[in-house]
Design a protein around this motif. Sequence first.
Motif, short mmCIF file in Angstrom:
data_model
loop_
_atom_site.label_atom_id
_atom_site.label_comp_id
_atom_site.label_asym_id
_atom_site.label_seq_id
_atom_site.Cartn_x
_atom_site.Cartn_y
_atom_site.Cartn_z
N ASP A 1 138.69 68.53 -39.83
CA ASP A 1 137.77 67.40 -39.68
C ASP A 1 137.67 66.57 -40.96
O ASP A 1 136.69 65.86 -41.15
CB ASP A 1 136.37 67.92 -39.30
CG ASP A 1 136.32 68.38 -37.85
OD1 ASP A 1 137.09 67.85 -37.02
OD2 ASP A 1 135.51 69.27 -37.54
N ALA A 2 138.65 66.65 -41.81
CA ALA A 2 138.60 65.91 -43.07
C ALA A 2 139.95 65.26 -43.36
O ALA A 2 140.99 65.74 -42.91
CB ALA A 2 138.21 66.83 -44.22
N ASP A 3 139.91 64.17 -44.10
CA ASP A 3 141.13 63.51 -44.53
C ASP A 3 141.64 64.16 -45.80
O ASP A 3 140.85 64.49 -46.70
CB ASP A 3 140.88 62.02 -44.79
CG ASP A 3 140.60 61.25 -43.51
OD1 ASP A 3 141.02 61.71 -42.43
OD2 ASP A 3 139.97 60.19 -43.60
N ARG A 4 142.94 64.34 -45.88
CA ARG A 4 143.60 64.91 -47.06
C ARG A 4 144.73 63.98 -47.47
O ARG A 4 145.49 63.52 -46.64
CB ARG A 4 144.20 66.29 -46.77
CG ARG A 4 143.26 67.25 -46.09
CD ARG A 4 142.25 67.82 -47.03
NE ARG A 4 141.31 68.63 -46.24
CZ ARG A 4 140.29 69.22 -46.75
NH1 ARG A 4 140.03 69.12 -48.03
NH2 ARG A 4 139.47 69.91 -45.99
N GLU A 5 144.84 63.74 -48.77
CA GLU A 5 145.91 62.90 -49.28
C GLU A 5 147.09 63.76 -49.70
O GLU A 5 146.93 64.79 -50.35
CB GLU A 5 145.43 62.08 -50.48
CG GLU A 5 146.50 61.15 -51.02
CD GLU A 5 146.02 60.29 -52.16
OE1 GLU A 5 146.86 59.60 -52.77
OE2 GLU A 5 144.80 60.29 -52.46
N VAL A 6 148.29 63.33 -49.34
CA VAL A 6 149.52 64.00 -49.73
C VAL A 6 149.87 63.54 -51.15
O VAL A 6 149.92 62.34 -51.42
CB VAL A 6 150.67 63.65 -48.77
CG1 VAL A 6 151.99 64.24 -49.26
CG2 VAL A 6 150.34 64.13 -47.36
N VAL A 7 150.11 64.52 -52.02
CA VAL A 7 150.51 64.22 -53.39
C VAL A 7 151.87 64.87 -53.61
O VAL A 7 151.99 66.10 -53.54
CB VAL A 7 149.48 64.76 -54.42
CG1 VAL A 7 149.93 64.44 -55.84
CG2 VAL A 7 148.10 64.19 -54.14
N HIS A 8 152.90 64.05 -53.82
CA HIS A 8 154.25 64.54 -54.07
C HIS A 8 154.27 65.19 -55.45
O HIS A 8 153.93 64.56 -56.44
CB HIS A 8 155.23 63.36 -53.99
CG HIS A 8 156.66 63.76 -54.05
ND1 HIS A 8 157.54 63.40 -53.08
CD2 HIS A 8 157.36 64.47 -54.95
CE1 HIS A 8 158.75 63.87 -53.38
NE2 HIS A 8 158.65 64.53 -54.52
N THR A 9 154.65 66.48 -55.50
CA THR A 9 154.68 67.22 -56.77
C THR A 9 156.03 67.92 -56.92
O THR A 9 156.11 69.15 -56.93
CB THR A 9 153.53 68.25 -56.82
OG1 THR A 9 153.62 69.10 -55.66
CG2 THR A 9 152.17 67.58 -56.85
#
Length: 136
Positions: A118-126
């Motif tokens: 139920d939450a937004d998550r940002e993708v971080v390229h690592t």
Amino acid sequence: MTWQQRPFPDADLLLLHGRQPALVDSGFVGHAEDTAAWARAHAGDVGLVVNTHWHSDHVGGNALLQAGGAGIAAGAPEADAVARGDPGCCAAEYLDQPVSPYTVDTALDDGQVLRLGDADREVVHTPGHTPGHLAL
């Protein structure tokens, strides 16, 4: 969220609850049945598995979960490699934990926002550990 610590060297699991339960990584294939049962018991059917990277201790349960209806998401470079059948990601000799064939349904790019649970998550390229490694 529910977290499950796994015995080393298997990957720990993170289950995000909500309308579309999501699992971050799926552990070794040797624990796939346990992973699926644990996720169902805590959140119902998993809608999406997000892989942080392609190593066998993170993707071994993908095929079983995908057969049960879950989508698979991974960093774009790794999604391309899985589609090609690149042995770097698919021949899991690591600790004798094979990876059953699976497909990546969603290729993830840096900055992309996903609704997980139920939450937004940002993708971080690592990149570094693997070319398509990501964090949320």
